[in-house]
Design an enzyme around this catalytic site. Structure first.
Site, PDB file in Angstrom:
ATOM      1  CG  ASP A 265      -2.397  -0.036   0.822  1.00  8.82           C
ATOM      2  OD1 ASP A 265      -2.677  -0.262  -0.372  1.00  8.82           O
ATOM      3  OD2 ASP A 265      -3.257   0.145   1.697  1.00  8.82           O
TER       4      ASP A 265
ATOM      5  CG  ASP B  39      -7.782  -6.741  14.349  1.00  7.55           C
ATOM      6  OD1 ASP B  39      -8.673  -5.951  14.733  1.00  7.55           O
ATOM      7  OD2 ASP B  39      -6.598  -6.651  14.705  1.00  7.55           O
TER       8      ASP B  39
END
Length: 736
Positions: free
Chosen positions: A169, A332
């Site tokens: 990224d 998460d």
């Protein structure tokens, strides 16, 4: 019929407990009863293992004392609402205490019967799942990524079933085409370097057009371009052991509707608290309790959640949530919550299978924890686990424990400032005599300490959890207020790793603790003054003064935490104790690898060998038997950087000089392939000192680091004063 009997017994037991809690008894009787319970828990702790019936008895005894305290606190100590100046801070303190009691009960439920340590099921040779390994990266340096990629390549798994992806990224089209030419060039250079790294190691490089939805978006981009049955996620600084897949993948072959196998995050470097107060070698870390006992407790209730890395996930399950959730900045836990609500199951494997890096600086540590806290508050706001449709009751309670834990800054700050309300302003925020305080609060605190030590003693020393919470609270509380006010505001920030800590200093965000310490010391002065001028209130003044002294110990220790020790070592060493050979000028010398890091190793040459004259800078080769069978070379170039002689012979400090991808594979194989060394280090720290010895150690540690922190601040003050003098003299010199 049996269910009715069980329900009836529970109802009778509940009525008995309520009657015992609300029974009006004298102060002396309560003190005696409390002391009996304390002694009983001590006996259980001494002679009974913290499992089975002994565990349940200890929990029942502790619960009775805590509930008795809650009843007394609720019915007898809150200031009347007519005294508004006392009632408001008094009720705020009461809320902080009730939050702590509520969290205690939630945590006791979670760890009431932790899942036993699991054994990995075999992976069927004729039905081996395909695996995609995702290594998401944003701004991590190439040297760090090389180690993680090399170790991932060395995992023991059929090569035709394993695909590794570096998800970059930091090299997106958006970053490469940004308006700032310098930053655009940096992103373009990064993309080229990482593309070459991936080509060298035979792994896939993948980036995307735009940096949308942070890490969750990056992982979802990986899902779109891959097809394997299972997905493994490793953070850029989480280096896997060779056996990672062998220890985790088999569960998916054995269990239906399994979406997650999570493993612990084991760290080879100390966090700022461990480094600055020098406890890394012998005291359990902050993560130890979560990954050693709490995740096992959550696993018992099918509520162990995804921790962002060191985990295997089912692609089939992820399709039901359209990939990784990205509404909050804790993708998460949010992803796990959604899949648990859809009926999928999770497994926790309590064995360290990755070695990661923790933040080096206190500021980065706080930044990381702020992101976790804000993300959990977003989950509370957007998903509200207590009423989340699809969750079982025990899962609702488990997620409540995980999410509501992050409200601790409010409670800790109230405990910190509450004594000052009485000492400085004379506010009666806790309506009780000194004798009542001793009878109720002291027995409650003792039981709390004993129960926690009984359950968690191998994973956390007494008072250390409180210290971790105090050092975070003054920074996390504003962060929590910000996300409560605007839950959409927080953004994902990558935690810095491998920072330069080349000199000792006070953290750039550490100054508030010195101010708080000064205020608390002023509280001691006021305590003495009020004892001399108000002897008729001596019992209450002494109790509140002792409370303030306890806070001084915590904040004094915090001064040591924010006084950062220098750490000039660029890489972190692990014990090896592995046979090897050193090749110098074509001659082979049997040796022993004592310890090492990705940068180099300490090697002891076998004694009684005729060695040539070895000098610093000399080039050599290291040979050892690697764990991985697909490594095609057997020697690693290195340079001698240090030569020492001791009673046992010659010791060489060597720097690795890898020149090819296979050399990096050798380094990763040497340092990270064997997870058993991490387990040994972990087990060596899992020692329960007990409440008394643990308290003595904490007090001694607090006193020492108070003075160390004050000395750091004095040195900093002298540096500032010298700089001001230099600045004042500069114009005069120019004028002359």
């Amino acid at each position: 019929m049996r269910t009715a009997w069980v329900t009836g017994l529970w109802a009778i037991a509940s009525i008995v407990v309520v009657l015992l809690i609300t029974l009006p008894i004298s102060l002396q009787a309560h003190l005696i009863a409390g002391c009996i319970v304390v002694c009983a828990i001590v006996l259980l702790k001494t002679f009974g293992p913290p499992v089975g019936v002994f565990r349940m008895i200890a929990l029942a005894l502790g619960t009775a004392v805590v509930l008795r305290y809650v009843y007394w606190r609720t019915t007898s100590t809150i200031p009347p609402i007519s005294q508004i100046e006392d009632f408001i801070p008094g009720f705020m303190l009461y809320l902080a205490e009730m939050y702590s009691v509520f969290m205690l009960f939630l945590s006791l439920f979670v760890v009431s019967s932790p899942m036993p340590i699991r054994s990995a099921p075999p992976i069927p040779a004729d039905d081996t799942p395909t695996v995609d390994v995702f290594i998401p990266t944003y701004n991590e340096p190439k040297d760090l990524l090389i180690t993680t990629v090399a170790a991932a390549k060395g995992m023991d798994y059929p090569a035709d079933k394993l695909t590794i992806w570096l998800l970059d990224d930091g090299g997106t089209d958006q970053k490469c085409e940004q308006n700032d030419p310098g930053k655009a060039l940096e992103a373009q250079t990064r993309r080229r370097e990482l593309q070459q790294l991936c080509a060298d190691f035979g792994v896939n490089y993948l980036t995307r057009a735009r940096n949308e939805h942070a890490k969750a978006g990056n992982l979802n981009n990986g899902l779109e371009h891959s097809t394997s049955d299972l997905v493994v996620v490793f953070d850029a600084d989480h280096v896997p052991a060779r056996t990672f897949l062998q220890e985790t993948v088999g569960y998916f072959c054995e269990m239906d509707n399994l979406f997650l196998v999570q493993t612990p995050h084991f760290f080879i470097n100390p966090d700022p608290l461990e480094r600055n107060i020098d406890t890394f070698a012998y005291m359990q870390s902050e993560n130890e309790m979560f990954y050693g006992i709490i995740q096992r407790g959550l696993d018992k209730w099918d509520a162990a959640f995804f921790c962002g890395s060191a985990a295997v996930l089912s692609r089939k399950a992820l399709k039901e949530t359209d990939g990784f959730s990205g509404i909050t900045i804790t993708e998460d836990c949010e992803t796990a919550l959604g899949l648990h609500a859809k009926g999928w199951h999770s497994v926790y494997v309590e064995k360290p299978l990755i070695a990661g890096l923790q933040p080096d600086s206190f500021a980065s540590f706080i930044g990381q924890r702020s992101r976790w806290a804000q993300g959990m508050m977003q989950i509370l706001r957007f998903h509200f686990p207590p009423f989340k449709r699809g969750l079982k009751l025990e899962q609702r309670l488990s997620y409540c424990s995980s999410v509501l834990f992050w409200l601790f800054p409010y409670a800790r700050l109230m405990f910190l400032v509450s004594p000052l309300f009485y000492l400085f302003f004379g506010l009666e925020i806790f309506n009780a005599s000194g004798a009542e305080f001793m009878a109720y609060t002291t027995t409650y605190m003792l039981v709390n300490l004993l129960i926690q030590n009984y359950l968690y003693g191998k994973y956390r020393w007494p008072w250390v959890s409180e210290l971790y919470e105090y050092i975070q609270s003054i920074y996390l509380f504003p962060a929590l207020l910000a996300v409560i006010a605007n839950p959409h505001k927080p953004t994902f920030n990558v935690t810095a790793k491998g920072e330069n800590m080349g000199e000792s200093r006070v953290s750039e965000i550490g100054r508030p603790f010195f101010i708080i310490y000064g205020i608390l010391i002023l509280g001691v002065v006021v305590t003495v003054y009020r004892l001399l001028t108000e002897p008729y209130n001596a019992d209450v003044i002494i109790v509140v003064g002792c409370w303030n002294l306890l806070n001084i110990l915590f904040i004094g220790c915090a001064l040591g935490v924010v006084s950062e020790r220098a750490n000039r070592r660029r890489t972190h060493r692990v014990n090896l104790l592995r046979r090897c050979e050193i090749i110098i000028n074509g001659l082979i010398y049997p040796s022993m690898l004592e310890d090492g890091s990705v940068g180099g190793a300490r090697i002891r040459v076998n004694p009684n060998l005729g060695l040539p004259e070895i000098e610093r800078g000399m080039h050599a080769l290291l040979r050892f038997v690697p764990e991985a069978s697909d490594i095609t070379i057997d020697t690693l170039p290195m340079a001698v950087r240090n030569v020492e002689r001791d009673d046992a012979g010659l010791v060489l400090g060597c720097e690795f000089q890898p020149e090819a991808p296979m050399h990096h594979r050798l380094v990763a194989d040497l340092i990270f392939a064997n997870a058993d060394e991490w387990k040994k280090f972990q087990d060596a720290r899992r020692v329960n000192p007990g409440v008394l010895l643990g308290t003595i150690r904490f007090v001694r540690m607090a006193i020492y680091h108070t003075f160390r922190g004050l000395s750091y601040m004095l040195q900093l003050h002298n540096v500032w004063r010298s700089r001001r003098r230099s600045a004042a003299l500069t114009p005069a010199k120019r004028g002359s």
